[in-house]
Each structure stands twice: as structure tokens, then as C-alpha cells.
Scaffold this active site. Structure first.
Site, PDB file in Angstrom:
ATOM      1  N   GLY A   1      -2.306   0.148  -4.511  1.00 24.74           N
ATOM      2  CA  GLY A   1      -2.502  -0.160  -3.094  1.00 24.74           C
ATOM      3  C   GLY A   1      -2.719   1.103  -2.280  1.00 24.74           C
ATOM      4  O   GLY A   1      -3.614   1.162  -1.421  1.00 24.74           O
TER       5      GLY A   1
ATOM      6  N   GLY B   1       1.094   3.440  -5.840  1.00 26.09           N
ATOM      7  CA  GLY B   1       0.209   2.966  -6.899  1.00 26.09           C
ATOM      8  C   GLY B   1      -1.185   2.597  -6.447  1.00 26.09           C
ATOM      9  O   GLY B   1      -1.839   3.305  -5.670  1.00 26.09           O
TER      10      GLY B   1
ATOM     11  N   SER C   1      -4.297  -9.811 -13.733  1.00 17.56           N
ATOM     12  CA  SER C   1      -4.095  -8.822 -14.796  1.00 17.56           C
ATOM     13  C   SER C   1      -4.422  -9.368 -16.171  1.00 17.56           C
ATOM     14  O   SER C   1      -4.337 -10.573 -16.425  1.00 17.56           O
ATOM     15  CB  SER C   1      -2.659  -8.315 -14.820  1.00 17.56           C
ATOM     16  OG  SER C   1      -2.547  -7.353 -15.863  1.00 17.56           O
TER      17      SER C   1
ATOM     18  N   ALA D   1       0.834  -1.216   0.000  1.00 14.81           N
ATOM     19  CA  ALA D   1       0.000   0.000   0.000  1.00 14.81           C
ATOM     20  C   ALA D   1       0.861   1.256   0.000  1.00 14.81           C
ATOM     21  O   ALA D   1       0.353   2.354   0.231  1.00 14.81           O
ATOM     22  CB  ALA D   1      -0.928  -0.021   1.206  1.00 14.81           C
TER      23      ALA D   1
ATOM     24  N   TYR E   1       6.733 -12.271 -14.464  1.00 12.26           N
ATOM     25  CA  TYR E   1       5.651 -11.463 -13.872  1.00 12.26           C
ATOM     26  C   TYR E   1       4.287 -11.949 -14.361  1.00 12.26           C
ATOM     27  O   TYR E   1       3.365 -12.149 -13.573  1.00 12.26           O
ATOM     28  CB  TYR E   1       5.836  -9.984 -14.234  1.00 12.26           C
ATOM     29  CG  TYR E   1       4.629  -9.119 -13.886  1.00 12.26           C
ATOM     30  CD1 TYR E   1       4.528  -8.499 -12.640  1.00 12.26           C
ATOM     31  CD2 TYR E   1       3.587  -8.928 -14.800  1.00 12.26           C
ATOM     32  CE1 TYR E   1       3.422  -7.725 -12.315  1.00 12.26           C
ATOM     33  CE2 TYR E   1       2.478  -8.156 -14.486  1.00 12.26           C
ATOM     34  CZ  TYR E   1       2.401  -7.547 -13.246  1.00 12.26           C
ATOM     35  OH  TYR E   1       1.298  -6.776 -12.932  1.00 12.26           O
TER      36      TYR E   1
HETATM   37  P1  NDP Z   1       3.493  -0.333  -7.629  1.00 14.26           P
HETATM   38  O1  NDP Z   1       4.887  -0.683  -7.952  1.00 14.26           O
HETATM   39  O2  NDP Z   1       3.103   1.094  -7.570  1.00 14.26           O
HETATM   40  O3  NDP Z   1       3.095  -0.988  -6.231  1.00 14.26           O
HETATM   41  C1  NDP Z   1       3.554  -2.241  -5.872  1.00 14.26           C
HETATM   42  C2  NDP Z   1       3.620  -2.353  -4.370  1.00 14.26           C
HETATM   43  O4  NDP Z   1       4.165  -3.624  -4.023  1.00 14.26           O
HETATM   44  C3  NDP Z   1       4.538  -1.316  -3.722  1.00 14.26           C
HETATM   45  O5  NDP Z   1       3.922  -0.871  -2.540  1.00 14.26           O
HETATM   46  C4  NDP Z   1       5.780  -2.117  -3.403  1.00 14.26           C
HETATM   47  O6  NDP Z   1       6.509  -1.653  -2.294  1.00 14.26           O
HETATM   48  C5  NDP Z   1       5.142  -3.449  -3.046  1.00 14.26           C
HETATM   49  N1  NDP Z   1       6.138  -4.512  -2.996  1.00 14.26           N
HETATM   50  C6  NDP Z   1       7.027  -4.882  -3.934  1.00 14.26           C
HETATM   51  N2  NDP Z   1       7.805  -5.866  -3.476  1.00 14.26           N
HETATM   52  C7  NDP Z   1       7.411  -6.131  -2.211  1.00 14.26           C
HETATM   53  C8  NDP Z   1       7.848  -7.018  -1.202  1.00 14.26           C
HETATM   54  N3  NDP Z   1       8.889  -7.830  -1.387  1.00 14.26           N
HETATM   55  N4  NDP Z   1       7.196  -7.017  -0.023  1.00 14.26           N
HETATM   56  C9  NDP Z   1       6.172  -6.184   0.201  1.00 14.26           C
HETATM   57  N5  NDP Z   1       5.735  -5.300  -0.703  1.00 14.26           N
HETATM   58  C10 NDP Z   1       6.347  -5.272  -1.895  1.00 14.26           C
HETATM   59  O7  NDP Z   1       2.579  -1.137  -8.677  1.00 14.26           O
HETATM   60  P2  NDP Z   1       1.003  -1.123  -8.960  1.00 14.26           P
HETATM   61  O8  NDP Z   1       0.305  -0.295  -7.962  1.00 14.26           O
HETATM   62  O9  NDP Z   1       0.812  -0.882 -10.379  1.00 14.26           O
HETATM   63  O10 NDP Z   1       0.658  -2.664  -8.712  1.00 14.26           O
HETATM   64  C11 NDP Z   1      -0.249  -3.101  -7.748  1.00 14.26           C
HETATM   65  C12 NDP Z   1      -0.904  -4.372  -8.201  1.00 14.26           C
HETATM   66  O11 NDP Z   1      -1.709  -4.132  -9.355  1.00 14.26           O
HETATM   67  C13 NDP Z   1       0.049  -5.491  -8.612  1.00 14.26           C
HETATM   68  O12 NDP Z   1      -0.423  -6.706  -8.110  1.00 14.26           O
HETATM   69  C14 NDP Z   1      -0.007  -5.495 -10.137  1.00 14.26           C
HETATM   70  O13 NDP Z   1       0.267  -6.751 -10.644  1.00 14.26           O
HETATM   71  C15 NDP Z   1      -1.452  -5.115 -10.328  1.00 14.26           C
HETATM   72  N6  NDP Z   1      -1.757  -4.582 -11.655  1.00 14.26           N
HETATM   73  C16 NDP Z   1      -1.202  -3.416 -12.069  1.00 14.26           C
HETATM   74  C17 NDP Z   1      -1.488  -2.916 -13.327  1.00 14.26           C
HETATM   75  C18 NDP Z   1      -0.903  -1.651 -13.840  1.00 14.26           C
HETATM   76  O14 NDP Z   1      -1.192  -1.307 -14.972  1.00 14.26           O
HETATM   77  N7  NDP Z   1      -0.101  -0.930 -13.057  1.00 14.26           N
HETATM   78  C19 NDP Z   1      -2.400  -3.625 -14.228  1.00 14.26           C
HETATM   79  C20 NDP Z   1      -2.919  -4.847 -13.672  1.00 14.26           C
HETATM   80  C21 NDP Z   1      -2.622  -5.291 -12.433  1.00 14.26           C
HETATM   81  P3  NDP Z   1       7.657  -0.497  -2.452  1.00 14.26           P
HETATM   82  O15 NDP Z   1       6.898   0.778  -2.525  1.00 14.26           O
HETATM   83  O16 NDP Z   1       8.418  -0.656  -1.185  1.00 14.26           O
HETATM   84  O17 NDP Z   1       8.415  -0.812  -3.674  1.00 14.26           O
HETATM   85 MG1  PMR Z   2       0.202  -3.586 -23.188  1.00 15.97          MG
HETATM   86  C1  PMR Z   2      -5.986  -3.197 -25.632  1.00 15.97           C
HETATM   87  C2  PMR Z   2      -4.733  -3.161 -25.607  1.00 15.97           C
HETATM   88  C3  PMR Z   2      -3.791  -3.223 -24.471  1.00 15.97           C
HETATM   89  C4  PMR Z   2      -4.000  -3.182 -23.107  1.00 15.97           C
HETATM   90  C5  PMR Z   2      -5.300  -3.040 -22.367  1.00 15.97           C
HETATM   91  C6  PMR Z   2      -2.723  -3.306 -22.475  1.00 15.97           C
HETATM   92  C7  PMR Z   2      -2.499  -3.353 -21.105  1.00 15.97           C
HETATM   93  N1  PMR Z   2      -1.761  -3.408 -23.470  1.00 15.97           N
HETATM   94  C8  PMR Z   2      -2.395  -3.344 -24.711  1.00 15.97           C
HETATM   95  C9  PMR Z   2      -1.796  -3.407 -25.959  1.00 15.97           C
HETATM   96  C10 PMR Z   2      -0.427  -3.416 -26.201  1.00 15.97           C
HETATM   97  N2  PMR Z   2       0.541  -3.440 -25.272  1.00 15.97           N
HETATM   98  C11 PMR Z   2       0.195  -3.398 -27.523  1.00 15.97           C
HETATM   99  C12 PMR Z   2      -0.564  -3.352 -28.817  1.00 15.97           C
HETATM  100  C13 PMR Z   2       1.546  -3.426 -27.311  1.00 15.97           C
HETATM  101  C14 PMR Z   2       2.635  -3.482 -28.343  1.00 15.97           C
HETATM  102  C15 PMR Z   2       3.086  -2.199 -28.607  1.00 15.97           C
HETATM  103  C16 PMR Z   2       1.754  -3.440 -25.886  1.00 15.97           C
HETATM  104  C17 PMR Z   2       3.010  -3.456 -25.292  1.00 15.97           C
HETATM  105  C18 PMR Z   2       3.213  -3.536 -23.923  1.00 15.97           C
HETATM  106  C19 PMR Z   2       4.459  -3.624 -23.216  1.00 15.97           C
HETATM  107  C20 PMR Z   2       5.815  -3.611 -23.790  1.00 15.97           C
HETATM  108  N3  PMR Z   2       2.184  -3.572 -22.986  1.00 15.97           N
HETATM  109  C21 PMR Z   2       2.738  -3.706 -21.775  1.00 15.97           C
HETATM  110  C22 PMR Z   2       4.110  -3.745 -21.889  1.00 15.97           C
HETATM  111  C23 PMR Z   2       4.642  -3.902 -20.572  1.00 15.97           C
HETATM  112  O1  PMR Z   2       5.808  -3.967 -20.235  1.00 15.97           O
HETATM  113  C24 PMR Z   2       3.504  -4.048 -19.627  1.00 15.97           C
HETATM  114  C25 PMR Z   2       3.523  -5.458 -19.132  1.00 15.97           C
HETATM  115  O2  PMR Z   2       3.356  -6.375 -19.859  1.00 15.97           O
HETATM  116  O3  PMR Z   2       3.706  -5.651 -17.835  1.00 15.97           O
HETATM  117  C26 PMR Z   2       3.691  -7.033 -17.450  1.00 15.97           C
HETATM  118  C27 PMR Z   2       2.275  -3.804 -20.456  1.00 15.97           C
HETATM  119  C28 PMR Z   2       0.913  -3.709 -20.156  1.00 15.97           C
HETATM  120  N4  PMR Z   2      -0.055  -3.594 -21.129  1.00 15.97           N
HETATM  121  C29 PMR Z   2      -1.279  -3.500 -20.526  1.00 15.97           C
HETATM  122  C30 PMR Z   2      -1.072  -3.564 -19.102  1.00 15.97           C
HETATM  123  C31 PMR Z   2      -2.169  -3.514 -18.076  1.00 15.97           C
HETATM  124  C32 PMR Z   2       0.265  -3.670 -18.882  1.00 15.97           C
HETATM  125  C33 PMR Z   2       0.861  -3.712 -17.498  1.00 15.97           C
HETATM  126  C34 PMR Z   2       0.764  -5.104 -17.154  1.00 15.97           C
HETATM  127  C35 PMR Z   2       0.295  -5.655 -15.906  1.00 15.97           C
HETATM  128  O4  PMR Z   2       0.372  -5.085 -14.852  1.00 15.97           O
HETATM  129  O5  PMR Z   2      -0.147  -6.798 -16.001  1.00 15.97           O
END
Ligand code: NDP
Ligand code: PMR
Ligand code: LMG
Length: 387
Positions: free
Chosen positions: A86, A84, A213, A81, A262
Site C-alpha cells: 500500500g 508494504g 492472492s 497504505a 487469511y
Molecule cells: P503489510 O502488513 O505490509 O500491509 C498491510 C496493511 O494493512 C498495513 O498498512 C496495515 O496497517 C493495514 N491494516 C491491517 N489491519 C488493518 C485494520 N484493521 N484497519 C486498517 N488497516 C489495517 O502487508 P502487504 O503490504 O504485504 O499486504 C498488502 C496486501 O497485499 C494485502 O491485501 C495482502 O493480502 C496482499 N498480498 C500480499 C502478498 C505478499 O506477498 N506480501 C502477496 C499477495 C497479496 P498497520 O501498518 O497499522 O499494521
Molecule cells: Mg509459498 C511457485 C511457488 C510459490 C509461490 C509463488 C509462493 C507464494 N509460494 C510458493 C511455493 C511454496 N510456498 C512452497 C513450495 C512452500 C513449501 C515450502 C511454501 C510455503 C509457504 C508458507 C509456509 N508459502 C507461504 C507460506 C506462508 O505463510 C505464506 C502464506 O501462505 O501466506 C498466506 C506464503 C506465501 N507463498 C507465496 C505467497 C505470495 C505467500 C504469501 C501469501 C499471500 O499473501 O497470499
């Protein structure tokens, strides 16, 4: 320590490694004060844990003048938390006044600053130390949480790390590859240990939420961007995810890929939620859920990605895929899954449409495979020392 002293009668000394809740309880008995009227902040001594002076006892029942019971404040534990999603969810829940948030984080000072910076009210949260990269720390957290004497009404497994450019693995204290170790195994142990506490809670809707995710779901476009998630037959996990003496990847592949690790960990998160649902929902009434909160392209999750990616990713998601969601909006979504009375269904993977309305989403075939979920469960139990 100063806070402990301030909250305890001056004649009492605070044991160095003591159970503060027990001390306060004993004191309550001695003074014939109902325990629920005492302020019991969550404090532990060995690990850092500080409550901002609570305005009401977290989790205590409140009675109105006419003697009718109103719903007490819920207690929700959110891992990761400190930033991001959290942090945004912690803020959204604390702001309602209905929830006391336990921020379970590895960096105490960062979390304290983040909570203050986000404008979270003193007394609405407690920070407790949890490093998911160490199974000892997970057990220690559970101990500390129990000593604090609060009920547990909701648990959110949110913390994660993403190592998109890593070509060599790093390892947790227990020797497991870091992404799967933190995102899946640490949370797996935490969830299993805290199930008991959730079960004991008298809160009307108890929930256990694990972040999933879209990128772990290959039934989507985003899930088809290489490298694709895939657990294979879990042989690498069964071998202990140890780089030198076996594969650091769940599917057993020889080469390490941080981005895939991941995405694999996210499949594990979604499978674990469903297996929890199958094993415990009927018996306990606990709601198990996962979610894809939208693409929160500005969070710390992408901190290890190359600077060009971090610059272009938010506008790409905003204007091209339109999958972008702000941290505040994502926080509201997660808060809904924790507390909205309409989201009590168990075993669901929630997503939101363009109008920010929630819907039950379909998981990919692999992320909903019950046989794989069972196998993952059994191997994970061994790795975290539960079997
Ligand atoms: P952030 O990096 O902003 O937040 C991640 C959190 O996890 C931070 O508080 C970090 O702590 C903590 N953390 C990392 N390692 C540890 C550890 N060893 N012990 C305890 N805490 C730890 O990322 P997000 O807010 O984006 O991610 C939150 C969740 O949402 C994740 O589960 C991610 O997979 C999911 N998610 C995110 C998406 C996105 O687009 N961002 C999309 C889909 C899902 P610290 O601040 O100390 O680094
Ligand atoms: Mg992705 C509808 C299209 C869509 C969405 C909703 C996401 C979400 N992404 C989309 C499309 C694309 N992405 C396309 C077309 C590309 C090629 C250019 C692309 C690339 C890309 C990269 C390199 N996208 C990424 C990355 C990351 O490094 C991120 C990742 O995979 O993290 C594991 C990511 C993501 N795209 C998303 C979301 C939500 C992520 C963050 C992933 C996660 O937290 O699971
Ligand atoms: C892997 O790369 C890495 O190897 C791995 O280490 C790890 O980081 C992993 O998932 C994380 O990614 C995957 C690779 C896939 O993606 C990238 O390397 C990012 C490339 C960024 C290129 C941006 C392409 C944007 C194209 C959008 C197309 C949509 C259609 C739009 C229609 C418009 C209608 C109005 O790479 C690929 O799958 C293919 C890449 C194709 C390159 C095309 C180049 C076009 C450049 C356009 C610039 C747009 C700016 C957006 C930048 C976004 C950054 C993600």
C-alpha cells in the site's frame, strides 16, 4: 487545527464537528472566488485526518492558458497504505503528480512517518483514519471523506492481516473473526458505500481494486501448500463467524486456523470483485479488478510468523520459487492497475510474468464460482448491516 486556521480567513471560526468543505464553499461564495482555486485540504475533526498542504486542489479541474481542459489530478483512496504494498503504491502514484493519494489507515502516526520516510512529497497525500476491524469506523471514514469534498476516482482495498500461527480466533469490534472481518467484511462495506462516490466522479477511468492472492487459488502450486483455502458452503460465515457460538471459520469447521482464515479471506476478495463487476460494471462503467502482485516476502504481512520463517522466506522465494518481488516493484504493479490506460478491462485478476509484463490470470474454480460469489455477497450484506 493549526492547519485549518492557516487555510481559512481569520474572521471565520471553525466549527468543532463541522463540514470544512461546506465552510470553504460558503466562504468562496462570499468572496466570489471560484471554489476550484481555493485550497481545500481534507480535514475532519472527530477522526484524525491531515492533509499536507496541497499544491493544487485535489481533484479540481485545471485549465491551460488557451482554455483547454487538461485531465485533472485523480484522487485515489488506498487502505493499509502505512506499509508494504500500500505504501509503495501510494508513493508510486503520488510521484507521478497525476494522483492525490488518500492513505486510509488505522495508525495515524505510523502512516505519517512512513509517508515521510518513503520520501512522499508534502501535498501529494492526505492521511485519514480507517480501522477496518470496526464497521463504525468504516462508516465514519466514508463520512469524513465526503466532508473533505474531494472526488473519488479510484479505490484500492489493500489492507490485510495475516495470523499464520494463530490457533484461536480474535474478533473485530462487531464480533467477526479478525482476518475475514478486516480483509473481507470491512472492505466489503467500504466498497459498497463508496460505489456512489465513484459513480459521481467525472474522471475518465474509475476503478475499484481489491487485492487477491495466489495462495487463495488452488489451481497453483502455492495455493496447494497446506492449509488450503476453501469456503465450503459458507455455513460458518452465515452463522456470523463467532468463535463461541459457532464457527470462526467460513466453512464452519470447528478448529480455527489463522493461515486458512487469511487464504479464505482472499477468495472472498476475489469473488467480491467479480460480483461487483457482474452487478455494476455495465450500469456504472466502473472498472473492477483484482491482482496478485507477486510474492512480496519482506512486508509486514508476515510480522506474526515465526522468526525462522521471516528469515528464510525471502531467500526461498528469491532463489527457489523465483516468485519474489520487491516492495517497490509491487507498488508499480498496483499503480498500473490503478492508472495504466491499458488496464481498463473490468472483472480481471491481473498477474505479472517474469519480465514484469501484466497478463489476465485464471482464477481457481472456487475463486471464480458465480453462485458462491452471489451467496457470499448476500451473507456479507447481512453481516455489515446493508440488508
Ligand atoms: P503489510 O502488513 O505490509 O500491509 C498491510 C496493511 O494493512 C498495513 O498498512 C496495515 O496497517 C493495514 N491494516 C491491517 N489491519 C488493518 C485494520 N484493521 N484497519 C486498517 N488497516 C489495517 O502487508 P502487504 O503490504 O504485504 O499486504 C498488502 C496486501 O497485499 C494485502 O491485501 C495482502 O493480502 C496482499 N498480498 C500480499 C502478498 C505478499 O506477498 N506480501 C502477496 C499477495 C497479496 P498497520 O501498518 O497499522 O499494521
Ligand atoms: Mg509459498 C511457485 C511457488 C510459490 C509461490 C509463488 C509462493 C507464494 N509460494 C510458493 C511455493 C511454496 N510456498 C512452497 C513450495 C512452500 C513449501 C515450502 C511454501 C510455503 C509457504 C508458507 C509456509 N508459502 C507461504 C507460506 C506462508 O505463510 C505464506 C502464506 O501462505 O501466506 C498466506 C506464503 C506465501 N507463498 C507465496 C505467497 C505470495 C505467500 C504469501 C501469501 C499471500 O499473501 O497470499
Ligand atoms: C503451515 O505449514 C503451517 O502449519 C501454518 O501454521 C501456516 O503457517 C501455514 O501457509 C502458512 O503453513 C505449511 C508447511 C508446508 O510449510 C512450512 O511449515 C514451511 C516449511 C519450510 C520448509 C521449507 C521447504 C522448502 C522446500 C522447497 C522445495 C522446492 C524444491 C526445490 C527444488 C530446488 C531446485 C534447485 O510444508 C510443506 O508443504 C512441505 C515441507 C517440506 C519440507 C522440506 C524441507 C527442506 C528444507 C529446505 C530448506 C530451504 C529453505 C527455505 C525455507 C522456506 C520457508 C518457507
Amino acid at each position: 487545527m493549526a492547519l485549518q486556521a492557516a487555510l481559512l480567513p481569520s474572521t471565520l471560526s471553525v466549527p468543532k464537528k463541522g463540514n470544512l468543505a461546506a465552510v470553504v464553499k460558503d466562504t468562496a461564495a462570499f468572496l466570489s472566488v471560484p471554489q476550484k482555486l481555493l485550497q481545500v485540504p481534507s480535514l475532519s475533526v472527530r477522526a484524525q485526518a491531515v492533509a499536507t498542504a496541497p499544491v493544487a486542489t485535489p481533484g479540481a479541474s485545471t485549465a491551460t492558458k488557451d482554455g483547454k481542459k487538461t485531465l485533472r489530478q485523480g484522487v485515489v483512496v488506498i487502505t493499509g497504505a502505512s506499509s508494504g504494498l500500500g505504501l509503495a503504491a501510494a508513493k508510486a502514484l503520488a510521484e507521478t503528480g497525476k494522483w492525490h493519494v488518500v492513505m486510509a489507515c488505522r495508525d495515524f502516526l505510523k502512516t505519517a512517518k512512513a509517508a515521510k520516510g518513503a520520501g512522499m512529497a508534502e501535498g501529494s497525500y492526505t492521511i485519514m483514519h480507517l480501522d477496518l476491524a470496526s464497521l463504525d469506523s468504516v462508516r465514519q471514514f466514508v463520512d469524513n471523506f465526503r466532508r473533505a469534498g474531494m472526488p473519488l476516482d479510484s479505490l484500492v482495498c489493500n489492507a490485510a492481516i495475516y495470523r499464520p500461527t494463530a490457533r484461536t480466533p480474535t474478533f473485530t469490534a462487531d464480533g467477526y473473526e479478525m482476518s475475514v472481518g478486516v480483509n473481507h467484511l470491512g472492505h466489503f462495506l467500504l466498497a459498497r458505500l463508496l460505489l456512489d462516490d465513484l459513480q459521481k466522479s467525472d474522471y475518465p477511468s474509475r476503478r475499484l481494486i481489491i487485492l487477491g492472492s495466489i495462495t487463495g487459488n488452488t489451481n497453483t502450486l502455492a495455493g496447494n501448500i497446506p492449509p488450503k483455502a476453501g469456503l465450503g458452503d459458507l455455513r460458518g460465515l452465515a452463522g456470523g463467524l463467532r468463535g463461541q457460538n459457532g464457527s470462526a471459520m467460513i466453512d464452519g469447521s470447528e478448529s480455527f486456523d489463522g493461515a486458512k482464515a487469511y487464504k479464505d479471506s482472499k477468495i472472498c476478495n476475489m469473488l467480491t470483485m467479480q460480483e461487483l463487476h457482474r452487478r455494476y460494471h455495465e450500469e456504472t462503467g466502473i472498472t473492477f479488478a483484482s491482482l496478485y502482485p507477486g510474492c512480496i516476502a519482506t512486508t509486514g504481512l508476515f510480522r506474526e510468523h515465526i522468526p525462522l520463517f521471516r528469515l528464510l522466506f525471502p531467500p526461498f522465494q528469491k532463489f527457489i520459487t523465483k516468485g519474489f518481488v520487491s516492495e517497490a516493484e509491487s507498488g508499480k504493479r498496483l499503480a498500473q492497475v490503478v492508472s495504466d490506460p491499458s488496464l481498463t478491462k473490468s472483472g480481471v485478476y491481473w498477474s505479472w510474468n517474469k519480465d514484469s509484463a501484466s497478463f489476465e490470470n485464471q482464477l481457481s474454480q472456487e475463486a471464480s464460482d458465480p453462485e458462491k460469489a452471489r451467496k457470499l455477497w448476500e451473507i456479507s450484506e447481512k453481516l455489515v448491516g446493508l440488508a
